[in-house]
Structure formats: C-alpha cells, structure tokens
Design an enzyme around this catalytic site. Structure first.
Site, PDB file in Angstrom:
ATOM      1  N   GLN A 224       0.826  -1.205   0.000  1.00 46.09           N
ATOM      2  CA  GLN A 224       0.000   0.000   0.000  1.00 46.09           C
ATOM      3  C   GLN A 224       0.864   1.260   0.000  1.00 46.09           C
ATOM      4  OE1 GLN A 224      -3.047  -2.033   3.116  1.00 46.09           O
ATOM      5  NE2 GLN A 224      -3.440   0.137   2.806  1.00 46.09           N
ATOM      6  N   ARG A 371      -8.536  -0.260   8.155  1.00 46.75           N
ATOM      7  CA  ARG A 371      -9.540   0.599   7.555  1.00 46.75           C
ATOM      8  C   ARG A 371      -9.880   1.768   8.474  1.00 46.75           C
ATOM      9  NH1 ARG A 371     -14.069  -1.354   3.201  1.00 46.75           N
ATOM     10  NH2 ARG A 371     -14.292   0.706   2.326  1.00 46.75           N
ATOM     11  N   CYS A 372      -8.843   2.406   9.000  1.00 48.49           N
ATOM     12  CA  CYS A 372      -9.058   3.583   9.824  1.00 48.49           C
ATOM     13  C   CYS A 372      -7.785   4.386   9.884  1.00 48.49           C
ATOM     14  CB  CYS A 372      -9.538   3.217  11.224  1.00 48.49           C
ATOM     15  SG  CYS A 372      -8.279   3.033  12.465  1.00 48.49           S
ATOM     16  N   GLU A 741     -12.768   5.120   4.861  1.00 50.93           N
ATOM     17  CA  GLU A 741     -12.804   4.457   6.159  1.00 50.93           C
ATOM     18  C   GLU A 741     -13.925   4.925   7.076  1.00 50.93           C
ATOM     19  OE1 GLU A 741      -8.847   5.719   6.819  1.00 50.93           O
ATOM     20  OE2 GLU A 741      -7.967   3.841   6.176  1.00 50.93           O
TER      21      GLU A 741
END
Lengths: 785, 161
Positions: A224, A371-372, A741
């Site tokens: 990523q 996802r945050c 997110e």
C-alpha cells in the site's frame, strides 16, 4: 443527491459517476496480481512458522528439507544474521525478528524459509525443517503481561526489564480532574475493542527479482506504500535506493494489512539476492491471519463528566493496548496511540485527558490502521458508546443528548481539547436528516409499544468525526518520512494525458477518480487520462494509500499539478489568440478571450502548441509535478442510525434498517463514494457482530482460517440506506475530505448501541464486541432489573 | 497422470501430479490467472469456476477429477459478440472494487441466471453466500447480478429491493 458538477458528462470532472477505468481488465480476468506474475527461472518460497507461542529455540535441523529433490535453499535466522538481516525495524521504532534466532514469541512467527523449484515442493520441505523448541509459558493478555513477575518477552531488547511497550498520554490532566471533581454526574464505560484482522481476500506476497550482476532489485509486492517501502528497504538492507524498484501491481484489497514490511518480503528478497534467481512468496491464508498486521485490541475505560442536564464537561480515558510480541503499529511516529485523541468526537467541551499503556504479549505484532486513520476507530467507538451510556444513565434521549453537545456550525474551525482543528461541519443538520430518514420518533413509539409486549427492539445512533489525510509535514511522519504526497501530469501533443501519483489503489478506484480531478481542472476528458500508480520507477514519491489519505493528500497534489498545467495552457492559449494571458478565461474545456467566447482554443489545441508553437521564452512541453504538504487534516463525519430486533430467548439480533449519512465534503465520483461506504459499513457490521481473533491460554490463535475467523457473507450482511450532506473542506483544493474508512470507523458503535438500546430498560449498559448472541442472552439474564 | 480438460472451449492435455489442485492447474498449467486463490479452506470462494456449468471451488477439486470435463473460467465469459451481460453489469453497477473476488462472483451469478432467470434479492444473496467480498458490502454485486438477468431479457428488475 447534491450536484457538484461543473463539467459536462463527456469531460467527466468532479461529481460525475464515471464508470471505472480499472474495471475493463478486472472483469475479463486480466488483472495482474502479485501471484499472477511468473518470471523466467522463478523459484518458490514457503515459510516455516512456529507452532507455539513462546519458546526458546535450541536448534534448527534443515538437513532433511535440504535433501528434498527440487529444494534450492533453506534459509534460517542464522543465515539472515550473517547478512545483518535477522532483525528489522518496525514502523513504530521497535525491532522485529525477520527469522527467529533466539526465541519464538508468537504462534506463526517466521523461523525458516524453504526455496524450491515448485510451490508444492517448497511446502512439503518446509514440513521437514525440524526445530527443537524449549517451551516457555505464553502470556496472552496485557493484564498478565504487566503483572508483577511476568516473564520478560523481549529479553533480547537492551534495557527492557518488563513487558511495557510504551506509555503515552495527552490532554490537560489537572483541568480534567478538576472538571470531574465539580461535575454533577460521572458516567463510565469499560470495554474491549477486540483484536480483528483486515484479511483482504488476496494475502500478502512478493516476487523478488534481484539481479546479482547489475544489483537491480525489482520487487513486485502487495504494498500500500511502495515508495516508503523502497526507502525502508534501502535503509534496512543497505541496497542503493536507485537500484530498488518496487512494483505494487493490482492489489486484492489492503485495508491497512499491506502497509507494514513483513519478514516474508525480506527473506524472499535476501533469497533472490543470494541465489541469483527470482523468488516468489505468497502467504497462505493462515499465515496472513496469524502473523500479519492485526487491528485494534484496546482495553478502554472512558468517563464523561456531565451536568445534570447532560452537558459534557470533560472526558477521561485510560487504556491498555495489546501490542503482541513486537510494537509494530503503522502510525505517525509522534503518536504512540495513533490519533486516538480524536476521541472527544463531535462534541464541544473543554477538557480531556487520555493515557495509554502498550504491553507486549505472545501474540502476532501489528496494530495496523485496519480501515481507519490510526486508532480513530477505537476512539470513535468509545465516545459514541459513552454517549449511549450517558443517555441511558441520565435518562435523556440519545439523539437529544448529542444535539445538546454538538460543536455548532459557526464554531468551525474548531480546536478540540486535544489539539485537532476541525475544518468544517454541520453536525446538527446531519443528525436530524438521518433521524428523519429513519423515522426516529415513530421508531421510539414502536419501541415503547414493543416493550409492553415483551419484544426487544433497539435504535442505535452514532455520530462520528474522523481525522484523516495525514498529514502536515510539521506534525506527521512515518519512520521519519514526512507524510506528503505527489502527482506528475504529462499532457501529450494530442491532448491525451498521463497522470502519475504517489498513492496506490487497492480497489478504491484511483485510476478513475484521479483522472476526474484532472478533467475538472484542465478540461481533458477523464477517459483521455491514464493514471499510473504503484511503480516507484515510474511515479513521484509519496507515502501511500491508507488512513484515507489518498484524496486529501494525493488528490490535492493532483488538483494542484493540474492547475499548473491549466495555467501554462492558458498562457499558450493567449499566445494563439494573440491576447494577454490575464484576459483569457476558461470554461469546462476551452480557453477564450473574456467577452469573446466564439473564438476559442481547446485544451487539446494548447497541448499541441506546447510542442509546436510556443510564445517566446516559454519552455517546450506540457508537464509538471507537485508535492503537496497539506495544511491540516480533513475531518469527515457522519450520522448513522441502526434499528435491530433482538430475540429475547436466544439473544440473536437482526438489523432491520441501517441509515447512514456521510459528509465527506465534495464527492469526486458519487458511485465510487457509495461503494466505499457500503464496504465500510459491512466491515463495521462484521466487527460488531462476529469478526474477532482470539487465543487460548497457550497462545494458540483461534481464528487462523476463514472457518474460524468469521467474515460476513451476503446472507448476513444488512442492506444499507445512504444519505449525504456536502460540507467542503475549506483548505482542500477541491473541498474533498476522504471517505474510504468513515463507515468502518462510525458504524460499530451504531450497531452496538442499537443492541444495547434494545435491552437498556433491563439495566444493561454494555455488551462487548463482537455482540454475539450468547453475550446478549447473558446480558439479559443477568440484568439488574 | 495424463488428463484432458476442456477449458473455455479448448482441450488442454497435460501430465499432472495426482495431488495437483484444479485451481493450480488452471493458473499455472493453462496460464489462466483470472481464477484466484484466497483461503486454502474452501471458505472464500475466489477460486470458483464452472465445471460442466456448475460453480465449483477449484481449490477443493483435484485437476485429475476434471479429466474429460468442461471448465469455464472468467476468461471464457466473453464471446465473439462481446462481453457477457454479467461482465457488463458488474462494471455498470459498480459491482467490483479490488476485483479479486469478481471473477468468481460473476461466474456464480452467470450460473444462477442460467438456472433462475429472474432471481430475487434474497435468491442472489443465497447463491453468492459461498463467496466472500471484503470491499463492496455485496449490495452492488447483488444489483449487478440482477441487472445482468434483466439485460439477458429474463429478469424483471435490477433494482435492489
């Protein structure tokens, strides 16, 4: 839906639901994922993992494995150590074993690797590596870990005499204590945000191709953050950075799991270097679940000081974090508990104090921002659960309690007691709109009637505020690298363009939305713009895609570079129209002299002229690059309302409705934004209802495959009703805030609040996540009333 | 063992180890990498292909078991006439994000529509309940499959009711 378009559909700028450019290859099976890459002479690597959670390694016997036909090499920690690579730094300033040399510290830890001509042979031979373990007691909770006399897990770490990984605190302790001392009411909640795993459907992997003659290392990786990984590889392995090329091809989901550098990547690269052939390593699902970056695992006690009429005076939080065997949170280096200090949420009050201790345990390391944006999920969950608790304790409707405490629209920019400066928002409007769509008053009436009949229904509210888009260089870095990002735009003579970006899509649709930003700013149709990402030899530097930073940082860089191009094109248009540049105006797709729109120059005409017919003194070409250092984070928010029905006999709960209003500022592609929200809500539902990683007392991971680690299927997943408001970010070039997110951050509290609300009248104040039916049943059975 | 598997209309003969999984044979033997691997335990479904028209998780079938049978992978959906309606629908309805589960989802959807030309929302959800997706929350996948049914001239609605 709010219409923010300024371009016609054929240009496809901001606000158009342009169909995705990336779909064409993916729907025909022509995606190029890491495991799809096959290079001539490529070998295959399998890892030998520890079957136990805590043990000393007495010896490793590789003879039988080495003797297998087709095995090329067996790599151990000893070999890695000879090259100075047995340990590597983590993203939080700790060190992590690449291949264990002294002890294993969690089940699944990497101990050796087998490289063979065939993946089946590598897997077979890995089974033949004999490791003599001397068992040690496993420490599986941070409470055990920090107890007096606990065995020191990190005995190799100089100066480490206990299992404390870090301590961190922020806020004004004295002022907060004073506010609590003077408060009418104090409400508290103790809860565990359980360990979870992002588990993208594609596991992690690498094809490492190190050329022993040229020294060129080409690493095809599930990354990523390819640029940051390149620099870290250079720093850790001592390879010259110009000879490292990281290619992150199509990524089968990331969710934070593909931010860290894992031992498998390092070992495969070392093996390729030593053997002189490409080496592929693709993780098994079990390997992914038991060894790579988990999320959460915070034990939290939160307190609110309130007046009798429900005005919050202060907030106090004390936390214990289970870090696993190595402190490997992927987060900005200044903040030990990520951006947890956004936990004051959407509310206007003066004081907060937060402290956190991190503990080493015999579990996998991680603490990735699943996802945050760095622990914001835990923060948002805590404040929104506390609001529900306070509403129940004070006997004030939970919607009304929020409305009484909201930061008001005119208070923006708003500085929170922990130092964030929220950019923009209109929280009351958002909540009221969501409540109205849900039919809140009717639902409350229905709930009252249902209770009369012994039926249980609950209405859960969460109003979250996120802090995303890290971030300003003065505050945010990871491993010392400032969290800026970049975009390079080249417009070819025919007016077609190539945009190269430092961020990296894993399904978010960058190839489409980033082209739309350029289309908006230049008038070049989105379909004429190719977006390149993920290849460090072919894109400008950036810190990558996680923490919802692509649009806030990379998207801003894209808008700014497109503006530079548009400005140069305007000067060229002035030359072609024989007018002064300051007299030139632009509409969606052409330049003209103010007041004379009949005579115009298209962006395509200007592009051609950039290579053929320039004003005197101007440099040829139409390309530029921008590095964007954001002035602030962005602060998306939303109001979620969940309605559940609970079976009083079994504790099984079903989502009847889920209304989600999101305000992420300007929406570049509404279709893609809605898709992001659907996915995020599903992960929030997953965490609240079923998805967690647990361990037995010996440190065996329960949840090491998809039969034990439950991910919701289409059958369990609720339907969602989406709403929006649009409050642009005033400091972002196109007013966008980021959306990837929000729904995962905001929704778990809404689901849990709904179930707790269903049984609150029985005296229940908390049920920990995941809210499993047996936990609900037990809460009902043991309720005070 | 010598086997011949018809993959997407073409016979592929090969000498394979008896233990070789069908998914590996498809990916490395036939070189068709649109079929993915996600879990090793038959749980995630990203390896789903059609064997004689029926969805099968190809990580749980040996290549030798496919001898003499007809296998359809995502690469076989498109015809000379263009994209299969299910492919078009997934793109139109934003039924995919990262695209890793997509080939399998489309094949299951295509097989469902063959059997049930007008599936309801629940029928689609049940049909794909052996296939995980981490990105989409399934709503747009359901919408895509129903839209494909409608486009094939069979379904009544692509709406997500």
């Amino acid at each position: 839906m709010t219409d923010t378009t300024t371009t016609p559909p054929e240009i496809g700028g901001i606000g158009h639901s342009v169909k995705r450019a990336e779909d064409a290859r993916l729907i025909e099976g022509q995606g190029n994922f890491v495991d799809d890459i096959a290079l001539p002479g490529m070998l295959h690597m399998a890892l030998v993992r520890s079957p136990v959670a805590h043990a000393r390694i007495n010896s490793i016997d590789t003879e039988a494995a080495s003797a297998v036909d087709g095995v090329v090499a067996v790599v151990t920690g000893e070999l890695m150590d000879a090259h100075g690579l047995a340990w590597m730094p983590t993203l939080s300033g700790d060190t992590q074993a690449v291949l264990a040399t002294d002890k294993v510290r969690y089940q699944g830890q990497e101990v050796a690797a087998v490289v063979a001509t065939d993946p089946y042979i590598a897997a077979d031979a890995a089974e033949l590596v004999e490791v003599d373990y001397e068992m040690l007691d496993a420490i599986t909770t941070p409470q055990q870990s920090l107890a007096d006399g606990a065995e020191v897990i990190r005995d190799e770490k100089e100066g480490q005499t206990d299992n404390l990984a870090y301590t961190w605190e922020t806020g004004d302790a004295a002022a907060t204590e004073a506010a609590f001392a003077n408060a009418d009411r104090v409400v508290s909640l103790t809860t565990h945000y359980p360990r979870s795993h992002p588990s993208p459907l594609e596991t992690c992997g690498i094809v490492a191709d190190v050329n022993s003659v040229t020294g060129q290392a080409t690493l095809y990786m599930t990354s990523q953050a390819p640029h940051a990984h390149r620099t870290l590889f250079a720093l850790v392995a001592g390879l010259p950075e110009q000879n490292i090329r990281i290619v992150s091809p199509d990524i089968g989901g990331g969710f934070g799991n593909k931010v860290p550098i894992y031992p498998g990547y390092v070992v495969a690269t070392a093996a390729s270097l030593l053997i002189g052939q490409p080496v592929k390593w693709v993780e098994t699902r079990t390997g992914n679940l038991i060894s790579t970056g988990f999320g959460r695992d915070y034990y939290m006690t939160g307190e609110l000081a309130l007046s009798d009429d429900g005005r919050i005076q202060a907030m106090r939080v004390d936390m214990l974090s289970d870090q696993g065997a190595f402190y490997a949170d992927a987060q900005p280096s200044r903040y030990k508990a990520g951006l947890f200090h956004v936990c004051t949420g959407s509310y206007d009050f003066g004081n907060a104090h937060i402290k956190c201790r991190g503990a080493f345990t015999n579990k996998a390391p991680g603490g990735v921002a699943y996802r945050c944006s760095f622990r914001i999920t835990e923060a948002s969950f805590l404040i929104e659960r506390l609001m529900q608790t306070a509403a129940d304790e004070l006997g004030i409707d939970p919607a009304e309690l929020r409305l009484r405490n909201f930061i008001q629209p005119e208070q923006f920019p708003y500085e929170t007691p922990t130092g964030f400066v929220y950019d923009s928002g209109d929280y009351p409007t958002a909540l009221r709109k969501a409540l109205e769509a849900a039919g809140y008053d009717e639902l409350r009436a229905e709930q009252a009637a249902a209770r009369e009949q012994g039926k249980l229904m609950g209405i859960g509210i969460a109003h979250f505020t996120e802090a995303v888009g890290a971030g300003p260089a003065h505050t945010y870095d990871i491993a010392g690298l400032k969290m800026i990002d970049s975009a390079e735009l080249r417009v070819h003579p025919t007016g077609k363009a190539v945009l190269k970006i430092g961020v990296k899509t894993q399904g978010q649709g960058h190839e489409t939305t980033f082209a739309q930003i350029v289309a908006e700013e230049t008038g070049i149709p989105a379909g004429d713009i190719k977006v390149i990402h993920g290849d460090t030899d072919d894109t400008p530097y950036g810190l990558g895609t996680y923490a919802s930073r692509s649009t806030p940082v990379g998207g801003a860089a894209t808008a700014m570079v497109a503006r530079k191009i548009a400005d140069k094109a305007r000067h060229i248009a002035a030359h072609l129209l024989e007018a002064a540049p300051e007299d030139i105006e632009r509409d969606a797709d052409k330049f003209f002299v103010a007041g004379s729109p009949d005579q115009s120059v298209s962006i395509q005409d200007a592009a051609f002229a950039a290579y053929t017919n320039l004003p005197e003194g101007m440099e040829y070409g139409l390309e530029d690059v921008t590095y964007y250092n954001p002035p602030n984070l962005t602060f998306p928010y939303g109001s979620y309302v969940v309605v559940v029905d609970v079976d009083p006999d079994t504790g099984v709960w079903k989502v009847r409705r889920m209304v989600a209003l999101d305000d992420c500022g300007v929406r570049i592609n509404p279709m893609i934004v809605e898709g992001q929200i659907h996915g995020g809500l599903t992960e929030g539902f997953a965490m609240s209802s079923m998805q967690w990683i647990t361990f037995d007392d010996d440190g065996n991971c329960i949840g090491s495959n998809f039969m034990d680690y439950l991910i919701p299927t289409a059958w369990e997943t609720p339907r969602f009703e989406l709403l929006e408001t649009v409050t642009p970010s005033p400091h972002h070039p196109i007013g966008a805030k980021g959306i990837g997110e929000s729904a995962t951050v905001g929704s778990p509290a809404a689901f849990v609040n709904a179930v707790v609300d269903a049984v609150a009248h029985l005296g229940v104040r908390n049920i920990d996540m995941p809210v499993l039916p047996d936990r609900v049943w037990e809460a009902i059975e043991t309720a005070d009333t | 063992m010598e086997i011949t598997v018809n993959i997407n209309g073409t016979d592929h003969s090969a000498d394979v180890e008896p233990r070789k999984l069908l998914v590996d044979h498809i990916r490395t033997g036939a070189g068709l990498t649109g079929t993915h691997i996600g879990c090793d335990t038959t749980s995630c479904g990203v390896c789903t292909v059609l064997v004689d028209g029926k969805p099968v998780k190809s990580c749980t079938m040996l290549a030798v078991q496919a001898d003499g049978r007809r296998v359809t992978t995502v690469e076989g959906l498109k015809t000379a006439d263009g994209l299969h309606p299910i492919q078009q629908a997934f793109s139109d309805e934003h039924g995919l994000q990262c695209g890793f589960c997509t080939p399998a989802m489309m094949l299951v959807g295509a097989a469902l529509i063959e059997e049930n030309p007008d599936p309801s929302d629940d029928e689609v959800r049940w049909a794909i309940s052996g296939n995980l997706c981490r990105c989409t929350g399934y709503m747009n996948i359901v919408k895509s499959i129903r839209a494909a049914a409608a486009a094939a001239g069979n379904g009544s609605s692509g709406a997500d009711d």
